[in-house]
Design an enzyme around this catalytic site. Structure first.
Site, PDB file in Angstrom:
ATOM      1  N   SER A   1       0.852  -1.185   0.000  1.00  0.00           N
ATOM      2  CA  SER A   1       0.000   0.000   0.000  1.00  0.00           C
ATOM      3  C   SER A   1       0.888   1.234   0.000  1.00  0.00           C
ATOM      4  O   SER A   1       2.115   1.148  -0.005  1.00  0.00           O
ATOM      5  CB  SER A   1      -0.921   0.007   1.225  1.00  0.00           C
ATOM      6  N   LYS A   2       0.259   2.402   0.019  1.00  0.00           N
ATOM      7  CA  LYS A   2       1.010   3.658  -0.051  1.00  0.00           C
ATOM      8  C   LYS A   2       1.973   3.829   1.113  1.00  0.00           C
ATOM      9  O   LYS A   2       2.971   4.536   0.991  1.00  0.00           O
ATOM     10  CB  LYS A   2       0.035   4.839  -0.104  1.00  0.00           C
ATOM     11  N   ARG A   3       1.680   3.190   2.235  1.00  0.00           N
ATOM     12  CA  ARG A   3       2.588   3.352   3.379  1.00  0.00           C
ATOM     13  C   ARG A   3       3.953   2.703   3.120  1.00  0.00           C
ATOM     14  O   ARG A   3       4.926   2.973   3.818  1.00  0.00           O
ATOM     15  CB  ARG A   3       1.972   2.780   4.653  1.00  0.00           C
TER      16      ARG A   3
ATOM     17  N   GLY B   1       5.498   3.149   0.310  1.00  0.00           N
ATOM     18  CA  GLY B   1       6.143   3.958  -0.730  1.00  0.00           C
ATOM     19  C   GLY B   1       5.282   3.988  -1.975  1.00  0.00           C
ATOM     20  O   GLY B   1       4.071   3.737  -1.928  1.00  0.00           O
TER      21      GLY B   1
END
Length: 494
Positions: free
Chosen positions: A259-261, A263
């Site tokens: 996920s975006k966490r 990167g």
């Protein structure tokens, strides 16, 4: 597994976001499989979720696929343009008794005619539909004709649900996960058509795959829970189900879903960072697939030749940024330099360094410069970052390098003398430059390394760069002399 029909696969993203890593890997597996089997790849945009879709993202998805080098044979098809087909299929199931009209309020039943966020919304390929929904039968399935007519006369909106058998099992074969079966009692009476006339994912995907003659469905393992529902729809419509192959998910380094966490997750962000598409393809292909040996550097032709669904793992893959960068360095260094030139040219143009540069007017020189620089690059941006001095005159001196290698007060005078020695050379080549510099260092009573480092800072602005004398030859006598004199001026005015 039927092999007599022409192989047809599809990639079916939903425009609720850009093309992300998981979707790109699914698209790549479909493309490799189609090319290996000489089949057909369709592109279908699943855009019926009006609450979540962002039409402007369609072009982003197409651009991401094109950058990755995935060429589809048919499409793109848009589900939003095929709504009547889904409604007709729902009515057909209703008329045949495989479905029933549901008059429940949207929030009254898990999986009902619900708003996005309640578990029933459209899930495009690569999206997670979440945990299994409550399997209690909908009370509307047992309404008699009079009760239905009464609700209709009251103007209560009607959705259409699938009438899931309350006994028996639904099974299917998966080429990755093997035989799968689910007790029908565990499957809820899932929605086919919402009361607003829009289809759910379960209905639209089956209708499209039948109409488009899809022979194999290759998609993320998060869709395994959807497959029994879709098998039931195939059976009710009198159609044979395709061959299923669910590929493992991609996790971050902490073993949670990427996920975006973790990167960047969109393909476009990796393109912007300076990754090469073939390097990204090679890396993605080996996330959850093995060629059967320890091979890692696999050019695209070899990936196509060796790809098979039998090599897909059941184990979730881990996205390793460091490994991706390793692949990129391999593709910057190993292929013929001519393959790299279009990408470097595009990067130089993006940075405004192409027009009027030596690279734009002398292709042979451009190739020599790129070949000299590339062993020290990780990303395409390095050609306009630390290597900027090869393509432009307006570069800065690295402060740390200047402080370290120009601190000797004799440096300015030696660089001035070196310019004169190089200007007097009959031929400007590696050995002649080497001899001139070392001869000057000896005459000045300093170590050659001191003058080499000072000269490197003068002509490229950095302490670390390709070998000095190779760099000097690539830059050419006139540019080297001009830069040495510029450095002398900078030292004099300091």
């Amino acid at each position: 597994m039927a092999t007599t029909q022409h192989l047809r696969v599809r990639f079916a993203p939903s425009p609720t976001g850009y093309l992300h890593v998981g979707g790109a890997r699914t698209a790549l597996f479909n493309w490799l499989f189609a090319r290996h089997e000489k089949g057909t790849l369709l592109l279908r945009i699943e855009d019926t979720d009006v609450e979540r879709n962002r039409p402007e993202l369609v072009q982003g998805i197409l651009d991401g696929l094109k950058w990755l080098g995935i060429e589809w044979d048919e499409g793109p098809f848009f589900q939003s343009q095929r709504l009547e087909m889904y409604r007709a299929a729902a009515e057909r199931l209703l008329a045949g008794g495989a479905a029933f009209g549901c008059y429940c309020k949207p929030a009254a039943y898990a999986g009902g005619d619900a708003a996005p966020g309640t578990g029933e919304e459209h899930a495009g390929e690569g999206d997670d539909e979440g945990k299994a929904l409550k399997a209690a039968p909908c009370p509307c399935r047992d309404l008699n004709d009079a009760e239905r007519a009464a609700r209709h006369s009251q103007g209560i909106p009607r959705a259409i649900r699938f009438r899931v058998p309350r006994t028996g099992v639904t099974h299917f074969e998966d080429l990755v996960f093997g035989a799968r079966e689910v007790q029908n009692a565990e499957i809820e009476d899932f929605v086919l058509l919402r009361s607003n006339g829009l289809p759910t994912y379960q209905l639209s995907v089956v209708v499209d795959d039948i109409d488009m003659r899809i022979s194999h469905v290759i998609r993320g393992a998060d869709h395994l829970s959807n497959t029994p529902k879709q098998v039931l729809i195939y059976q009710a419509l009198g159609a044979a189900a395709p061959v299923f192959a669910h590929v493992p998910l991609i996790l971050g380094a902490d073993r949670t879903r990427l996920s975006k966490r973790h990167g960047a997750t969109s393909v476009g962000s990796y393109a912007d960072e300076g990754f090469l598409p073939e390097a990204f393809r090679n890396f993605l292909a080996l996330l959850g697939w093995s060629p059967g040996d320890d091979s890692e550097f696999l050019r695209t032709g070899e990936l196509i030749e060796r790809f098979s669904l039998g090599g897909v793992s059941r184990t979730n893959a881990v996205f390793d940024r460091a490994k991706l960068e390793w692949y990129n360095t391999q593709y910057l260094q190993k292929p013929a330099v001519e393959e790299l030139l279009p990408y470097v040219e595009a990067e130089l143009k993006r940075a405004g360094l192409w027009e009027g540069s030596q690279a734009s007017g002398d292709r042979a020189w451009f190739a020599r410069a790129v070949d000299l620089i590339r062993p020290r690059t990780r990303l395409l941006g390095d050609f306009t970052g630390w290597a900027r001095a090869f393509f432009a005159e307006d570069f800065d001196y690295e402060a740390e390098a200047r402080e370290k290698f120009w601190k000797d007060e004799r440096v300015g005078g030696m660089l001035h003398k070196l310019a004169g020695a190089l200007e007097a050379l009959p031929e400007f080549n590696h050995d002649a430059c080497d001899a001139a510099l070392r001869g000057l260092a000896g005459a000045e009573g300093v170590k050659a390394g001191l003058l080499i480092n000072a000269t490197r800072v003068a002509i490229v602005g950095r302490a670390v760069a390709p070998p000095l004398f190779d760099t000097m030859v690539v830059l050419g006598r006139d540019r080297v002399l001009a830069r040495l004199r510029r450095a002398v001026a900078a030292l004099t005015s300091a």
